[in-house]
Design an enzyme around this catalytic site. Structure first.
Site, PDB file in Angstrom:
ATOM      1  N   THR A 192       1.076  52.107  61.755  1.00 19.91           N
ATOM      2  CA  THR A 192       2.350  52.801  61.904  1.00 19.91           C
ATOM      3  C   THR A 192       2.756  53.483  60.602  1.00 19.91           C
ATOM      4  O   THR A 192       3.445  54.499  60.612  1.00 19.91           O
ATOM      5  CB  THR A 192       3.450  51.821  62.358  1.00 19.91           C
ATOM      6  OG1 THR A 192       3.058  51.226  63.603  1.00 19.91           O
ATOM      7  CG2 THR A 192       4.790  52.511  62.556  1.00 19.91           C
ATOM      8  N   TYR A 234      -5.562  40.918  62.576  1.00 19.61           N
ATOM      9  CA  TYR A 234      -4.970  41.916  63.473  1.00 19.61           C
ATOM     10  C   TYR A 234      -6.014  42.327  64.505  1.00 19.61           C
ATOM     11  O   TYR A 234      -6.973  43.026  64.186  1.00 19.61           O
ATOM     12  CB  TYR A 234      -4.511  43.112  62.638  1.00 19.61           C
ATOM     13  CG  TYR A 234      -3.782  44.210  63.367  1.00 19.61           C
ATOM     14  CD1 TYR A 234      -3.304  44.057  64.671  1.00 19.61           C
ATOM     15  CD2 TYR A 234      -3.553  45.433  62.741  1.00 19.61           C
ATOM     16  CE1 TYR A 234      -2.620  45.064  65.314  1.00 19.61           C
ATOM     17  CE2 TYR A 234      -2.869  46.464  63.369  1.00 19.61           C
ATOM     18  CZ  TYR A 234      -2.411  46.276  64.657  1.00 19.61           C
ATOM     19  OH  TYR A 234      -1.744  47.297  65.284  1.00 19.61           O
ATOM     20  N   LYS A 276      -2.070  38.814  64.843  1.00 20.11           N
ATOM     21  CA  LYS A 276      -1.281  39.827  65.543  1.00 20.11           C
ATOM     22  C   LYS A 276      -2.150  40.311  66.693  1.00 20.11           C
ATOM     23  O   LYS A 276      -3.161  40.972  66.495  1.00 20.11           O
ATOM     24  CB  LYS A 276      -0.913  40.970  64.607  1.00 20.11           C
ATOM     25  CG  LYS A 276      -0.150  42.098  65.298  1.00 20.11           C
ATOM     26  CD  LYS A 276       0.066  43.285  64.371  1.00 20.11           C
ATOM     27  CE  LYS A 276       0.720  44.440  65.113  1.00 20.11           C
ATOM     28  NZ  LYS A 276       0.842  45.655  64.251  1.00 20.11           N
TER      29      LYS A 276
END
Length: 299
Positions: free
Chosen positions: A49, A138, A167
């Site tokens: 992001t 992740y 995550k």
């Protein structure tokens, strides 16, 4: 002893850009201060992001140092790790990187090379030996090109000391349940997608690393707290009004959508770094209309 600080709402921060694609540090300061004074529990810098893969090494260092300076310890800061170059290169990067003030690292599988599940286990075990910092693994096949199976995640969780969380950006409740039910007691499972955070927490996940939290950290932070403490229905009721917004901000890719939303809220401009493109004019207008509709919904 507290083993980690990564529960509740983590915000995957955008990296504001100017029209010339340079980093907009005044907007980054404004966003950081706002998040540090919000209901967010921790901040994630230099993730996808944050357009980290489009930043130079010098820019990545500058962004991380700037956020650490502005935050002044108000929130735990998790830094995304550059995982290009192979395991030995990433190990050396870990050993030599400046980590003062960083609370943890976010580490995905290396993209493009498509390691096997055994290669993924070896990768994370190797990084575990190269640092004393807590690591959030992740699992993001949409970016990495390879998915960590629940068995791989569990093997990593049981065989390492510093990999304290996952995550999980794989929209499978069954996979999430297998990880939660078989992970070590202190291992944290975090939802990696805003849209299914509440279902994940309902079966035992302990939080969310959020994109929309850039724009609405207080509402999403309170909802995560409610859900983690068992008030799942109340949290779901609070967040239902965001369904359309979530659909819109991801419909032309991340982070273009969240930056369009942040632009409407006056947090930063909608600029992204090429080859990413801003959202279309039509979608920008629909996001603007959705913001107005949210304002009309009682809190």
């Amino acid at each position: 002893m507290i083993q980690h600080k990564f529960t509740g709402l983590g915000v995957a921060m955008v990296t504001p850009m100017a029209a010339d694609e340079s980093i907009d540090f005044p907007s980054l300061e404004r966003l950081t201060r706002r998040l540090c004074n919000s209901e967010a529990d921790f901040l994630v810098v230099l993730g996808s992001t944050g357009e980290a893969q489009l930043l130079s090494e010098e820019e990545r260092t500058a962004v991380l140092d700037f956020v650490l300076e502005i935050s002044e310890g108000a929130k735990p800061i998790v830094a995304g790790l550059d995982v290009t170059g192979g395991t030995r290169v990433v190990e050396e990067r870990l050993r030599t990187m400046h980590v003062r003030g960083v609370s943890g690292l976010l580490v995905s599988p290396p993209p493009y090379v498509l390691p096997s599940q055994a290669g993924l286990v070896d990768f994370f075990q190797s990084l575990d030996r190269a640092t004393k910092l807590p690591i959030i693994a992740y699992n993001v096949p949409s970016r990495a090109g390879v998915e960590m199976s629940p068995e791989t995640i569990l093997e990593v969780a049981h065989s390492t000391k510093n990999i304290v969380a996952i995550k999980q950006a794989v929209p499978s409740i069954e996979a999430m349940r297998r990880i939660i039910n078989n992970a070590p007691k202190d291992f944290v499972v975090l939802a990696g997608d805003d849209a299914w955070a509440i279902p994940a927490i309902a079966i035992g996940a302990q939080g969310l690393v959020s994109v929309i939290g850039n724009a609405f950290p207080d509402m999403w932070g309170r909802a995560m707290d409610q859900a983690v403490f068992g008030q799942v229905k109340d949290a779901e009721d609070q967040l239902r009004k965001f369904d359309l917004m979530l659909e819109l901000i991801f419909s032309e890719g991340n982070p273009a959508g969240i930056k369009a939303l942040c632009s409407h809220l006056g947090l930063c401009e909608a600029h992204v770094r090429r080859p990413l493109m801003p959202v279309s004019k039509d979608l920008a207008q629909r996001i603007y209309d959705a913001v107005a509709a949210l304002d009309a919904v009682p809190a």
